[in-house]
Design a protein around this motif. Structure first.
Motif, short mmCIF file in Angstrom:
data_model
loop_
_atom_site.label_atom_id
_atom_site.label_comp_id
_atom_site.label_asym_id
_atom_site.label_seq_id
_atom_site.Cartn_x
_atom_site.Cartn_y
_atom_site.Cartn_z
N LEU A 35 0.84 -1.28 0.15
CA LEU A 35 0.46 -0.02 -0.13
C LEU A 35 0.50 1.38 -0.18
O LEU A 35 0.86 1.98 -0.96
CB LEU A 35 -1.09 0.29 1.07
N VAL A 36 2.05 1.37 1.42
CA VAL A 36 3.14 2.26 0.82
C VAL A 36 3.54 2.25 -0.43
O VAL A 36 3.94 3.88 -0.39
CB VAL A 36 3.92 2.19 1.56
N GLY A 37 4.15 1.47 -1.14
CA GLY A 37 4.47 1.43 -1.99
C GLY A 37 3.44 2.22 -3.70
O GLY A 37 4.40 3.06 -4.19
N PHE A 38 2.43 1.49 -3.65
CA PHE A 38 1.53 2.18 -4.45
C PHE A 38 1.32 3.68 -4.13
O PHE A 38 0.98 4.42 -4.76
CB PHE A 38 0.48 1.13 -4.13
N GLY A 39 1.90 4.70 -3.33
CA GLY A 39 0.81 5.86 -2.09
C GLY A 39 2.25 7.00 -2.86
O GLY A 39 2.08 7.76 -3.28
N LEU A 40 3.66 5.95 -2.84
CA LEU A 40 4.60 6.34 -3.05
C LEU A 40 4.78 6.56 -4.82
O LEU A 40 5.37 8.02 -5.06
CB LEU A 40 6.32 5.95 -2.36
N TYR A 41 4.78 5.65 -5.31
CA TYR A 41 4.35 5.59 -6.73
C TYR A 41 4.00 7.02 -7.38
O TYR A 41 3.85 7.62 -8.40
CB TYR A 41 3.76 4.27 -7.13
N TYR A 42 2.43 6.87 -6.88
CA TYR A 42 1.84 8.32 -7.35
C TYR A 42 1.95 8.69 -6.78
O TYR A 42 1.78 10.46 -7.42
CB TYR A 42 -0.25 8.09 -6.72
N TRP A 43 2.77 9.06 -5.38
CA TRP A 43 2.68 10.54 -5.50
C TRP A 43 4.16 11.59 -6.56
O TRP A 43 3.67 12.12 -5.93
CB TRP A 43 3.70 10.38 -3.47
N PHE A 44 4.82 10.80 -6.66
CA PHE A 44 6.22 11.07 -7.82
C PHE A 44 5.55 11.21 -8.60
O PHE A 44 6.00 11.92 -9.80
CB PHE A 44 7.05 9.61 -7.06
#
Length: 377
Positions: free
Chosen positions: A147-156
């Motif tokens: 979940l955190v990985g997807f969040g960081l991906y969208y954030w970048f």
């Protein structure tokens, strides 16, 4: 203390007194009936109440969701492309945590009822199990990392480089409102300097519209006028965006930390004094179309300050108008640059008498020493 305060204090005192008396009465009943019998009876009552609380609690969760869900943003689609990804990630998170919530709560209260004290059953001592420890540690850890990985991906993606065809709009927060700036025909923002901010002259952002000098702790500072800012358009009423066209927001603050919150686009970004931040997205629906989708003829896209910024924080709201390309060009053509030569022109120096002391003249015409600060954006 006000009458309302005294009334609330009296209610609290009465509640405490009632609770205390019930506890004392229960203690006396235990003495009369016998500790063991009273314990067994209370245990059965508590086990039954656990099941009641479980059922009523789940009904309450369902009812609150049914009553409050229509008042959230989720029934309506996101107004930006990035927002769709945010919605998907939020739904996945709610699904996973919702399943875990239901399972754990049902097991918690059911076990409290099923395994209540009984003389016919002895507790089983089960101190450790390596397989279970690994299972309930690694599974949540892996799930949260995903979940955190997807969040960081969208954030970048949101904060990364915008497409080359993206329009650029600068938005600056101030107590308590927003200032919007568009580049003129040269498609270049003019330079600005915070010490040049002068609302009396209409210079809301400190634009370098004229040559200036000023004393600073580091010496005399020379500021050169920047002609690229003469055609910049500065607005405080609403920010206009074009549907289906990427837009890059350059975010600043004039005073304290604010936060550009775009709830309908599912995006937000801090506005930090002295540190520009950026984000980009593509609007999907015009304001007119969103009125049809929401069924609200008065709908407007809102900019909310999502950071407590002072006493007037509650009133710091802005508007976004999402229009088609033709309507945007018409609006842009109707705007006038904020630069007004008649206002920003430097006043003529006063005439000096023939017998005046030359020191004043020498000081006014002094050459700026080396080491002066260069004007920055």
């Amino acid at each position: 203390m006000t009458t309302t305060g005294l009334f609330l204090l009296a209610i609290l005192a009465l509640g405490f007194l009632i609770t205390f008396q019930i506890a004392k009465a229960s203690e006396y009943v235990s003495v009369l009936k016998g500790e063991k019998k009273s314990f067994e009876q209370n245990n059965k009552i508590n086990g039954f109440l656990m099941v009641v609380f479980l059922v009523l609690g789940l009904i309450g969760v369902w009812y609150c969701n049914k009553a409050l869900y229509p008042k959230t943003l989720m029934p309506h689609p996101s107004a930006s492309d990035h927002g769709e990804n945010i919605d998907t990630m939020l739904k996945i998170t709610l699904l996973i945590t919702g399943i875990v919530f239901l399972l754990t709560q049902i097991l918690l209260f059911w076990f409290a009822y099923k395994y209540q004290y009984s003389e016919k059953r002895r507790a089983f001592y089960y101190p450790h199990n390596n397989k279970l420890e690994v299972l309930w540690t690694t599974v949540p850890a892996i799930t949260l990392c995903l979940l955190v990985g997807f969040g960081l991906y969208y954030w970048f993606k949101i904060t990364g480089e915008a497409p080359s065809n993206a329009m650029q709009v600068e938005i600056t927060g101030r107590q308590f409102g927003w200032i919007y700036r568009y580049p003129g025909k040269d498609n270049t923002f003019g330079k600005k300097y915070f010490r040049m901010i002068d609302e009396a002259e209409g210079n809301l952002l400190g634009m370098l519209w004229k040559d200036s000098t000023m004393d600073t702790p580091n010496g005399v500072q020379s500021l050169k006028a920047d002609a690229t800012g003469y055609d910049d358009i500065i607005q405080t009423t609403a920010m206009y965006l074009v549907v289906d066209k990427p837009v890059k927001l350059i975010i600043n603050s004039r005073d304290v930390i604010h936060d550009v919150g775009l709830p309908h686009f599912r995006m937000k970004m801090d506005a930090v004094p002295g540190t520009p931040t950026t984000m980009w997205f593509t609007p999907k629906y015009t304001t007119k179309k969103m009125k049809e989708i929401t069924g609200n003829p008065n709908f407007e896209y809102e900019i909310a300050c999502d950071q407590m910024c002072g006493n007037g924080h509650y009133s710091m709201k802005g508007l976004i108008k999402v229009v088609d390309e033709q309507e945007y060009k018409f609006w842009l053509a109707s705007q006038k640059p904020a630069y007004t030569p008649a206002v920003t022109a430097a006043p003529a120096p006063a005439a000096q008498p023939a017998h005046a002391d030359t020191t004043a003249k020498d000081h006014a015409g002094a050459i700026v020493p080396k080491g002066v600060l260069a004007a920055k954006r």
